[in-house]
Write a protein that holds these residues in place. Structure first.
Motif, mmCIF file in Angstrom:
data_model
loop_
_atom_site.group_PDB
_atom_site.id
_atom_site.type_symbol
_atom_site.label_atom_id
_atom_site.label_comp_id
_atom_site.label_asym_id
_atom_site.label_seq_id
_atom_site.Cartn_x
_atom_site.Cartn_y
_atom_site.Cartn_z
ATOM 1 N N SER A 136 1.325 19.000 47.932
ATOM 2 C CA SER A 136 2.086 18.101 46.920
ATOM 3 C C SER A 136 3.479 18.375 47.138
ATOM 4 C CB SER A 136 1.652 18.192 45.592
ATOM 5 O OG SER A 136 2.490 17.587 44.652
ATOM 6 N N ALA A 137 3.800 19.736 47.156
ATOM 7 C CA ALA A 137 5.259 20.360 47.206
ATOM 8 C C ALA A 137 5.929 19.731 48.687
ATOM 9 C CB ALA A 137 5.460 21.905 47.329
ATOM 10 N N LYS A 138 5.112 19.929 49.646
ATOM 11 C CA LYS A 138 5.626 19.416 50.971
ATOM 12 C C LYS A 138 5.860 17.770 50.807
ATOM 13 C CE LYS A 138 4.743 19.266 55.821
ATOM 14 N NZ LYS A 138 3.736 19.737 56.887
ATOM 15 N N SER A 170 5.467 22.017 37.686
ATOM 16 C CA SER A 170 3.895 21.713 37.498
ATOM 17 C C SER A 170 3.099 22.861 36.813
ATOM 18 C CB SER A 170 3.179 21.747 38.931
ATOM 19 O OG SER A 170 3.537 22.992 39.530
ATOM 20 N N HIS A 171 3.785 24.027 36.527
ATOM 21 C CA HIS A 171 3.101 25.493 36.113
ATOM 22 C C HIS A 171 3.085 25.332 34.386
ATOM 23 C CE1 HIS A 171 2.005 29.799 35.609
ATOM 24 N NE2 HIS A 171 1.593 29.607 36.729
ATOM 25 N N GLY A 172 4.041 24.567 33.814
ATOM 26 C CA GLY A 172 3.883 24.650 32.255
ATOM 27 C C GLY A 172 4.266 25.660 31.613
ATOM 28 N N SER A 173 4.927 26.726 32.419
ATOM 29 C CA SER A 173 5.464 27.992 31.674
ATOM 30 C C SER A 173 6.990 27.863 31.747
ATOM 31 C CB SER A 173 4.959 29.166 32.596
ATOM 32 O OG SER A 173 5.716 30.020 32.158
ATOM 33 N N PRO A 174 7.293 28.231 30.469
ATOM 34 C CA PRO A 174 8.989 28.212 30.270
ATOM 35 C C PRO A 174 9.733 29.201 31.387
ATOM 36 C CG PRO A 174 8.006 28.183 28.085
ATOM 37 C CD PRO A 174 6.840 28.359 29.254
ATOM 38 N N PHE A 175 8.838 30.355 31.394
ATOM 39 C CA PHE A 175 9.384 31.466 32.462
ATOM 40 C C PHE A 175 9.622 30.868 33.687
ATOM 41 C CE2 PHE A 175 8.415 34.829 35.446
ATOM 42 C CZ PHE A 175 9.374 35.695 34.854
ATOM 43 N N ILE A 176 8.450 30.257 34.343
ATOM 44 C CA ILE A 176 8.644 29.528 35.478
ATOM 45 C C ILE A 176 9.605 28.571 35.517
ATOM 46 C CG2 ILE A 176 7.440 28.627 37.652
ATOM 47 C CD1 ILE A 176 7.062 31.502 37.490
ATOM 48 N N ALA A 177 9.523 27.650 34.562
ATOM 49 C CA ALA A 177 10.494 26.614 34.511
ATOM 50 C C ALA A 177 11.791 26.849 34.843
ATOM 51 C CB ALA A 177 10.016 25.584 33.333
ATOM 52 N N TYR A 178 12.387 27.957 34.329
ATOM 53 C CA TYR A 178 13.833 28.058 34.354
ATOM 54 C C TYR A 178 14.155 29.225 35.291
ATOM 55 C CZ TYR A 178 14.480 25.249 30.187
ATOM 56 O OH TYR A 178 14.547 24.280 29.159
#
Length: 438
Positions: free
Chosen positions: A289-291, A304-312
């Motif tokens: 999907s990323a490709k 897609s991960h739904g985590s604020p940590f990863i989001a930013y």
């Protein structure tokens, strides 16, 4: 000249014996410049880490876990030995300011030297275009998905971002190295943080089973070119080697090898750790999907991960990686473009001054990078079709030929590492050609 001994190796400038110099180079006794070497280790890491962070998990992970496991073992020696050979090629010239384009013309003749200069430019310049596309897509995704803003006009966003990166390069090499350090040290820490943070999301079940020997070899054959590109920092090797020559004189090759070992260790530990964590967290469907979306893996994770940590942090890592890699690749692209003009149009510099020529090259790279960023072609297709084949030839095969051709590199002949690099280069080139044809 008498060979200058540097540890277990030596660099000879001629096969003919000559009386020792009456005034030995005082730089031969100079102490090690730790800060300079650390700065270059970080800069070389930054040059390579962009592709590793952005796109390596996608293509490498789609091949499956077993090929990824094998190339994790191979990529360290492949990266170190190939870049060391390219650095030795540049350091073989006694002229401190001679870069790869000058050394190629001096040792291979004008015709072959011009060809190598053109190939060198073609190996690096498309990657600069790739990063122009990458930074535009990453910032646009950040504005829309994380900040909730409307997507700005692409022509305006891409122009501003490419211009900002260009301004850093035009400020000079010293400023570039300082800014690279500001980017790369936090990048290393954040990479480690993201790698560890994704561990609870790992899922081995989607990669179950052992492939047949034929499928394993085919996957391995196709993933090696991706690794070659992702760990490539050859665009910065020429200017790095020139810096080592200026600082250490006859000890340049010895000290360059030390720096390259450090940068390779950083790349293998942090980049491959990150790759493994992303592959296990996303699985084959997420990677595909990323490709399809033409996004760096971190931007996809942020969405897609739904985590604020990863989001930013995801986009922050991607931006830092793109910027640091752009700087190293711009050095190589500008160097190649200047070399082409000097070898084909204005050899003695009587028509175009260095200042005017470098300004014209900067304008060319800015305009073309801006146009390609607006067009937004498939980044992975650009890597596979334009950059990959030439990088493998320039980085792996050309230095091996030089070792057997140039008298100054004679001490490095007959080494097992030469065979290893040659085989890896042939595998990479053949894998790229097969991928393009199929």
């Amino acid at each position: 000249m008498v060979p200058h001994r540097t540890g277990s190796t030596s660099i000879t400038q001629s096969t003919d014996a000559a009386p020792p110099a009456a005034h030995p180079d005082p730089r031969a006794q100079e102490p090690v410049h730790r800060r300079l070497e650390t700065n270059w280790s970080v800069s070389l890491f930054g040059t390579a880490v962009g592709a590793g962070v952005l796109f390596l998990p996608i293509n490498a992970g789609l091949g499956g876990l077993w090929p990824l496991l094998i190339v994790t073992v191979l990529i360290g020696p492949m990266t170190y030995f190939s870049h060391r050979a390219l650095s030795r090629f540049v350091c073989a010239s006694p002229e401190p300011r001679a870069d790869i384009t000058v050394v190629a013309r001096t040792n291979f003749g004008e015709g072959a030297g011009r060809l190598i200069t053109v190939l060198y430019f073609l190996a690096v310049y498309p990657i600069v275009l790739i990063y122009a596309v990458g930074i535009t897509n990453t910032v646009d995704s950040l504005l829309v998905n994380q900040l909730g803003l409307q997507s700005p006009p692409r022509w305006l966003l891409s122009g501003a971002l490419v211009a900002l990166l260009m301004l850093v390069m035009l400020a000079g090499q010293r400023i570039m190295l300082i800014i690279t350090q500001w980017l790369v040290y936090p990048l290393i820490l954040i990479l480690l943080g993201v790698t560890l943070y994704l561990i609870p999301s790992w899922d081995f079940s989607v990669f179950h089973g052992v492939p047949s020997a034929g499928n394993l070899l085919l996957s391995l054959w196709l993933v090696i070119p991706v690794l070659v590109f992702a760990f490539n920092h050859s665009p910065a090797i020429s200017q790095f080697s020139v810096s080592m020559k200026h600082t250490y004189g006859p000890r340049a090759s010895e000290r360059a090898s030390v720096v390259l070992r450090r940068s390779t260790l950083l790349l293998v530990v942090f980049t491959m750790g990150f790759v493994w964590s992303c592959v296990l967290a996303l699985g084959p469907m997420g990677l595909q999907s990323a490709k399809t979306q033409n996004l760096p893996v971190l931007s996809y994770l942020a969405n897609s991960h739904g985590s604020p940590f990863i989001a930013y942090l995801g986009p922050a890592v991607a931006l830092a990686a793109i910027a640091s890699s752009f700087f190293g690749h711009y050095m190589g692209a500008a160097e190649g473009a200047v070399g082409i003009v000097r070898s084909m149009v204005d050899r003695d510099g009587s028509l175009i001054s260095d200042k005017r020529l470098r300004a014209a090259v900067a304008a060319f790279i800015f305009i073309t990078g801006w146009i390609v960023a607006i067009a937004n072609p498939s980044i992975l297709s650009l890597i596979e079709s334009l950059a990959g084949p030439v990088i493998a030839v320039i980085l792996y095969l050309m230095p091996m030929y030089a070792i057997h051709r140039i008298p100054a590199l004679a001490p490095y002949r007959g080494k097992a590492s030469n065979v290893f690099v040659t085989v890896a280069g042939l595998v990479a080139v053949s894998g790229i050609v097969y991928g393009l044809v199929s």
